[in-house]
Enzyme design. Structure first.
Site, PDB file in Angstrom:
ATOM      1  N   VAL A  58      36.141  39.596  50.868  1.00  0.00           N
ATOM      2  CA  VAL A  58      35.031  40.191  50.109  1.00  0.00           C
ATOM      3  C   VAL A  58      34.183  39.172  49.348  1.00  0.00           C
ATOM      4  CG1 VAL A  58      36.091  42.477  49.859  1.00  0.00           C
ATOM      5  CG2 VAL A  58      36.495  40.731  48.088  1.00  0.00           C
ATOM      6  N   SER A 138      39.355  49.775  36.224  1.00  0.00           N
ATOM      7  CA  SER A 138      40.709  49.909  35.675  1.00  0.00           C
ATOM      8  C   SER A 138      40.577  50.435  34.252  1.00  0.00           C
ATOM      9  CB  SER A 138      41.378  48.527  35.652  1.00  0.00           C
ATOM     10  OG  SER A 138      42.499  48.535  34.785  1.00  0.00           O
ATOM     11  N   TYR A 151      41.083  39.366  34.400  1.00  0.00           N
ATOM     12  CA  TYR A 151      41.182  40.657  35.102  1.00  0.00           C
ATOM     13  C   TYR A 151      40.392  41.736  34.354  1.00  0.00           C
ATOM     14  CZ  TYR A 151      43.230  44.670  37.479  1.00  0.00           C
ATOM     15  OH  TYR A 151      43.390  45.836  38.202  1.00  0.00           O
ATOM     16  N   SER A 154      36.696  41.207  34.658  1.00  0.00           N
ATOM     17  CA  SER A 154      36.204  41.530  36.009  1.00  0.00           C
ATOM     18  C   SER A 154      36.075  43.044  36.172  1.00  0.00           C
ATOM     19  CB  SER A 154      37.123  40.943  37.085  1.00  0.00           C
ATOM     20  OG  SER A 154      38.356  41.666  37.171  1.00  0.00           O
ATOM     21  N   LYS A 155      37.022  43.801  35.598  1.00  0.00           N
ATOM     22  CA  LYS A 155      36.991  45.255  35.759  1.00  0.00           C
ATOM     23  C   LYS A 155      35.913  45.892  34.873  1.00  0.00           C
ATOM     24  CE  LYS A 155      39.907  45.433  39.017  1.00  0.00           C
ATOM     25  NZ  LYS A 155      39.500  45.911  40.350  1.00  0.00           N
TER      26      LYS A 155
HETATM   27  P1  NAP Z   1      47.162  45.646  46.117  1.00  0.00           P
HETATM   28  O1  NAP Z   1      48.244  46.492  46.674  1.00  0.00           O
HETATM   29  O2  NAP Z   1      47.442  44.239  45.789  1.00  0.00           O
HETATM   30  O3  NAP Z   1      45.904  45.734  47.109  1.00  0.00           O
HETATM   31  C1  NAP Z   1      44.798  44.891  46.998  1.00  0.00           C
HETATM   32  C2  NAP Z   1      44.330  44.538  48.392  1.00  0.00           C
HETATM   33  O4  NAP Z   1      43.148  43.717  48.293  1.00  0.00           O
HETATM   34  C3  NAP Z   1      45.379  43.731  49.186  1.00  0.00           C
HETATM   35  O5  NAP Z   1      45.527  44.239  50.488  1.00  0.00           O
HETATM   36  C4  NAP Z   1      44.790  42.338  49.189  1.00  0.00           C
HETATM   37  O6  NAP Z   1      45.152  41.551  50.301  1.00  0.00           O
HETATM   38  C5  NAP Z   1      43.296  42.657  49.238  1.00  0.00           C
HETATM   39  N1  NAP Z   1      42.478  41.491  48.893  1.00  0.00           N
HETATM   40  C6  NAP Z   1      42.736  40.534  47.977  1.00  0.00           C
HETATM   41  N2  NAP Z   1      41.762  39.600  47.988  1.00  0.00           N
HETATM   42  C7  NAP Z   1      40.875  39.976  48.947  1.00  0.00           C
HETATM   43  C8  NAP Z   1      39.686  39.408  49.452  1.00  0.00           C
HETATM   44  N3  NAP Z   1      39.188  38.235  48.990  1.00  0.00           N
HETATM   45  N4  NAP Z   1      39.032  40.057  50.449  1.00  0.00           N
HETATM   46  C9  NAP Z   1      39.521  41.211  50.942  1.00  0.00           C
HETATM   47  N5  NAP Z   1      40.650  41.798  50.514  1.00  0.00           N
HETATM   48  C10 NAP Z   1      41.333  41.184  49.528  1.00  0.00           C
HETATM   49  O7  NAP Z   1      46.583  46.309  44.781  1.00  0.00           O
HETATM   50  P2  NAP Z   1      46.361  47.838  44.394  1.00  0.00           P
HETATM   51  O8  NAP Z   1      47.270  48.125  43.286  1.00  0.00           O
HETATM   52  O9  NAP Z   1      46.318  48.693  45.607  1.00  0.00           O
HETATM   53  O10 NAP Z   1      44.895  47.748  43.757  1.00  0.00           O
HETATM   54  C11 NAP Z   1      43.719  48.190  44.440  1.00  0.00           C
HETATM   55  C12 NAP Z   1      42.547  48.100  43.476  1.00  0.00           C
HETATM   56  O11 NAP Z   1      42.804  48.953  42.350  1.00  0.00           O
HETATM   57  C13 NAP Z   1      42.340  46.704  42.899  1.00  0.00           C
HETATM   58  O12 NAP Z   1      40.967  46.457  42.754  1.00  0.00           O
HETATM   59  C14 NAP Z   1      43.000  46.786  41.528  1.00  0.00           C
HETATM   60  O13 NAP Z   1      42.473  45.861  40.628  1.00  0.00           O
HETATM   61  C15 NAP Z   1      42.660  48.219  41.155  1.00  0.00           C
HETATM   62  N6  NAP Z   1      43.582  48.750  40.153  1.00  0.00           N
HETATM   63  C16 NAP Z   1      44.906  48.887  40.415  1.00  0.00           C
HETATM   64  C17 NAP Z   1      45.738  49.393  39.441  1.00  0.00           C
HETATM   65  C18 NAP Z   1      47.194  49.595  39.668  1.00  0.00           C
HETATM   66  O14 NAP Z   1      47.869  50.042  38.729  1.00  0.00           O
HETATM   67  N7  NAP Z   1      47.749  49.302  40.835  1.00  0.00           N
HETATM   68  C19 NAP Z   1      45.225  49.747  38.176  1.00  0.00           C
HETATM   69  C20 NAP Z   1      43.871  49.588  37.942  1.00  0.00           C
HETATM   70  C21 NAP Z   1      43.049  49.103  38.940  1.00  0.00           C
HETATM   71  P3  NAP Z   1      46.410  40.518  50.164  1.00  0.00           P
HETATM   72  O15 NAP Z   1      47.596  41.345  49.739  1.00  0.00           O
HETATM   73  O16 NAP Z   1      46.507  39.934  51.536  1.00  0.00           O
HETATM   74  O17 NAP Z   1      46.009  39.530  49.100  1.00  0.00           O
END
Ligand code: NAP
Length: 261
Positions: A58, A138, A151, A154-155
């Site tokens: 991205v 977030s 983090y 960024s959010k």
């Molecule tokens: P996750 O399981 O780590 O998923 C994030 C995905 O983004 C992974 O597949 C990762 O690939 C991919 N990614 C990382 N860098 C990238 C890049 N440069 N280009 C394309 N893809 C990339 O995290 P998640 O918990 O599902 O989070 C999803 C979103 O929700 C994120 O934006 C996170 O900040 C937001 N969020 C999550 C939570 C939570 O509690 N989980 C809370 C608030 C917000 P790799 O694994 O190969 O690096």
């Protein structure tokens, strides 16, 4: 079939929230294009849900452009963009000790990557006159963070992108809706790693850090990716036709505690 035949791009589609959102959208009739870094995992998930995988970093603006053009050329439209790609950076260090490379990398993926996504895809939606974009912010965008400033910043930036692109999507009678979702602590690889970092910063065990976290969430549990996917489904469906520029918290009540609890 709440999103039947809609063309949807889901970034971070191999991750916890992205993969579940892709599954839910495909299950409700969307034609899903998963975009992420991990080709092998992406192909597997795409096959499982009857979608397609497209490799995407991205942070690469020209790769975003190529993806948007390819999807539009192949399918004739792009109805949905869900931007789940994200990284957490290093949450174990005091803000004063955070190195510039951590700051730059987190901002590049979470904020700049999201900006590039809107820049690349929204012109096609504007040309159609309609579309729906969901950005993953977030609840930290509403909070202070001692060890997670890159983090959190960024959010908060993503929250601003949603507001501004919602405005741009609604001018001149267009109906390109843009909303941000604000998950609390959802059980994925990312939050497992954040909890490990926070434990390191606080000098306690992961179990102790998680127990402390749970004690501040009124519902007493971390959310599931499905909790977020259901909100995303609503926002990209026609049920949300009048909803744009909204900020949707999915946090088990984390932000509604009273001042002394
Ligand atoms: P996750 O399981 O780590 O998923 C994030 C995905 O983004 C992974 O597949 C990762 O690939 C991919 N990614 C990382 N860098 C990238 C890049 N440069 N280009 C394309 N893809 C990339 O995290 P998640 O918990 O599902 O989070 C999803 C979103 O929700 C994120 O934006 C996170 O900040 C937001 N969020 C999550 C939570 C939570 O509690 N989980 C809370 C608030 C917000 P790799 O694994 O190969 O690096």
């Amino acid at each position: 079939m709440r999103v039947k035949d809609k063309i949807a791009i889901v970034t971070g589609g191999c991750g916890g929230i992205g993969a579940q959102s892709a599954r839910v959208l495909a299950g409700e009739g969307a034609d899903v294009i998963l975009a992420d870094l991990d080709e092998k995992k992406g192909q597997q998930i795409a096959q499982e849900i009857g979608g397609r995988f497209h490799a995407l970093d991205v942070t690469d603006r020209s790769a975003w452009q190529a993806l948007a053009e390819r999807v539009f050329d192949d399918r004739g439209r792009i109805d949905i963009l869900v931007q789940c790609a994200g990284i957490e950076g290093d949450n174990s260090r005091n803000a004063f000790e955070t190195p510039p490379e951590v700051w730059n990398q987190v901002i590049a993926v979470n904020m700049t990557g999201t900006f590039f996504g809107c820049q690349a895809v929204m012109p096609f939606m504007l040309q159609q006159g309609a579309g729906s974009v969901v950005l993953l912010s977030s609840i930290v965008s509403f909070m202070s963070t001692a060890t997670s400033i890159p983090y959190g910043a960024s959010k908060a930036g993503v929250q601003h992108l949603a507001q501004s692109f919602a405005y741009l999507g609604s001018r001149d009678g267009k109906k390109v809706r843009v909303n941000s979702v604000h998950p609390g602590s959802i059980k994925t690889r990312m939050t497992d790693d954040i909890i490990a970092d926070l434990a390191k910063a606080a000098g306690c065990t992961k179990e102790e850090a998680e127990a402390k976290l749970l004690s501040s969430i009124p519902f007493g549990r971390r959310g599931a990716p499905q909790d977020v996917a259901q909100m995303i489904l609503y926002l990209v469906s026609d049920e949300a036709a009048y909803v744009t520029g909204g900020e949707f918290k999915i946090d088990g009540g984390w932000l509604v505690r009273d001042v002394i609890s």
